[in-house]
Design an enzyme around this catalytic site. Structure first.
Site, PDB file in Angstrom:
ATOM      1  N   GLN A   1      -4.392  -2.032   9.880  1.00 14.19           N
ATOM      2  CA  GLN A   1      -4.255  -3.314   9.200  1.00 14.19           C
ATOM      3  C   GLN A   1      -4.875  -4.438  10.031  1.00 14.19           C
ATOM      4  O   GLN A   1      -4.574  -4.600  11.207  1.00 14.19           O
ATOM      5  CB  GLN A   1      -2.778  -3.618   8.931  1.00 14.19           C
ATOM      6  CG  GLN A   1      -2.534  -4.907   8.172  1.00 14.19           C
ATOM      7  CD  GLN A   1      -3.131  -4.888   6.761  1.00 14.19           C
ATOM      8  OE1 GLN A   1      -3.004  -3.904   6.048  1.00 14.19           O
ATOM      9  NE2 GLN A   1      -3.770  -5.971   6.385  1.00 14.19           N
TER      10      GLN A   1
ATOM     11  N   LYS B   1       0.824  -1.200   0.000  1.00 16.19           N
ATOM     12  CA  LYS B   1       0.000   0.000   0.000  1.00 16.19           C
ATOM     13  C   LYS B   1       0.861   1.254   0.000  1.00 16.19           C
ATOM     14  O   LYS B   1       0.549   2.242  -0.680  1.00 16.19           O
ATOM     15  CB  LYS B   1      -0.951  -0.030   1.191  1.00 16.19           C
ATOM     16  CG  LYS B   1      -2.036  -1.094   1.056  1.00 16.19           C
ATOM     17  CD  LYS B   1      -2.709  -1.432   2.373  1.00 16.19           C
ATOM     18  CE  LYS B   1      -3.694  -2.587   2.211  1.00 16.19           C
ATOM     19  NZ  LYS B   1      -4.231  -3.086   3.477  1.00 16.19           N
TER      20      LYS B   1
ATOM     21  N   ASP C   1     -11.442   2.992   4.637  1.00 13.77           N
ATOM     22  CA  ASP C   1     -11.681   1.572   4.353  1.00 13.77           C
ATOM     23  C   ASP C   1     -13.031   1.102   4.886  1.00 13.77           C
ATOM     24  O   ASP C   1     -13.295  -0.104   4.940  1.00 13.77           O
ATOM     25  CB  ASP C   1     -10.558   0.708   4.931  1.00 13.77           C
ATOM     26  CG  ASP C   1     -10.525  -0.691   4.339  1.00 13.77           C
ATOM     27  OD1 ASP C   1     -11.105  -0.890   3.243  1.00 13.77           O
ATOM     28  OD2 ASP C   1      -9.930  -1.592   4.963  1.00 13.77           O
TER      29      ASP C   1
END
Length: 285
Positions: A101, A57, A124
């Protein structure tokens, strides 16, 4: 005798490029105002797969001209300490998107950590508010892997409305949100999980099958309706997905490979959301 029609291979690389291409002009406009979109990624612990994802990323951000701030925390980090880091990022005007994450170490309350992320920086779609917005089709930043799946369907002009979609997996950041997104596109959706009985029979009824269980080669050829569209959102050791590709590819009407399927589109969606968050936050100030 007619030859069997070859399946469409749903290569995610051109889909990812189609999402990223319009971002260059947005980034230039922001730069003219002294703003550089910035994504903060938080990695707790030393899981090698998670470390690889975070590195990928960060590299994708740099290639596009987005800043990336990586925060790595020790495995022993407490929930309170993690939330304190998130709050600092929430209050930092140079940060436009925050990505925690998944998964975090088991002693951490992951849901509490997700909820600490500002809705304005939840690129996200991991917060409950983000999930609720997605349910109503109003999320500015839906979960990135579900958004990638819909982007692939759109790019290859695969019909969703009226189709029976079977989603294998019910995680709050993949299975559940993609089910709602398909429902909002007028698909009839069945969600399957570890307690589902007669799983193979249900999957075999799907015109669209989304595999999101995290088990290598879990979906077999005998589970697939001939001509079904298969979207494999899994990524397991050995670069294999949740679908037994070699078995299912000859039966499918369309199928994503692993790698180079859903994965690169997921990252592109994350970049897109980060740039859009920078635009929204800059307008609000």
């Amino acid at each position: 005798m007619n030859a069997k029609k070859q399946p469409v291979i749903l290569n995610g690389l051109p889909v990812a490029e189609s999402l990223k291409e319009p971002l260059f002009s947005s980034i230039e406009k922001l730069a003219s105002r002294g703003i550089v979109p910035c994504l903060a990624t938080i990695l707790v612990g030393d899981d090698p797969s998670s470390a690889t994802y975070v590195k990928m990323k960060g590299n994708a951000c740099r290639r596009l001209g987005i800043d990336s701030k990586r925060i790595t925390l020790d495995t022993s980090t407490s929930t309170a300490a993690l939330i304190a880091v998130i709050e600092q990022l929430n209050n930092d005007p140079s940060i436009h998107g925050i990505l925690l994450q998944h998964p975090v170490p088991p002693h951490i309350d992951e849901r509490a950590a997700f909820e600490a992320i500002s809705i304005d920086k939840d690129v996200d779609g991991v917060t409950m508010m983000g999930f609720a917005q997605n349910a109503f089709g109003a999320a500015p930043y839906p979960s990135c892997t579900p958004a990638a799946i819909l982007a692939i369907l759109d790019y290859y002009q695969l019909k969703v409305e009226g189709k029976h979609a079977v989603v294998i997996g019910r995680s709050p950041i993949l299975g559940k949100p993609v089910s709602l997104m398909l429902l909002n596109r007028n698909a009839t959706v069945t969600i399957c999980h570890s307690k589902t009985e007669n799983l193979s029979d249900i999957v075999r009824s799907g015109d669209i099958v989304v595999a999101a269980v995290g088990r290598a080669k879990f979906v077999k050829a005998g589970w697939i309706k001939p001509g079904a569209v298969i979207l494999d959102a899994g990524y397991n050791a050995g670069n294999v997905g949740d679908v037994d590709y070699a078995e299912c590819e000859p039966i499918a009407g369309a199928i994503t490979p692993v790698p180079s399927g859903v994965g690169p589109v997921t990252i592109a969606a994350l970049l897109k959301h980060t740039v859009e968050a920078a635009e929204r936050l800059s307008m609000a100030r």
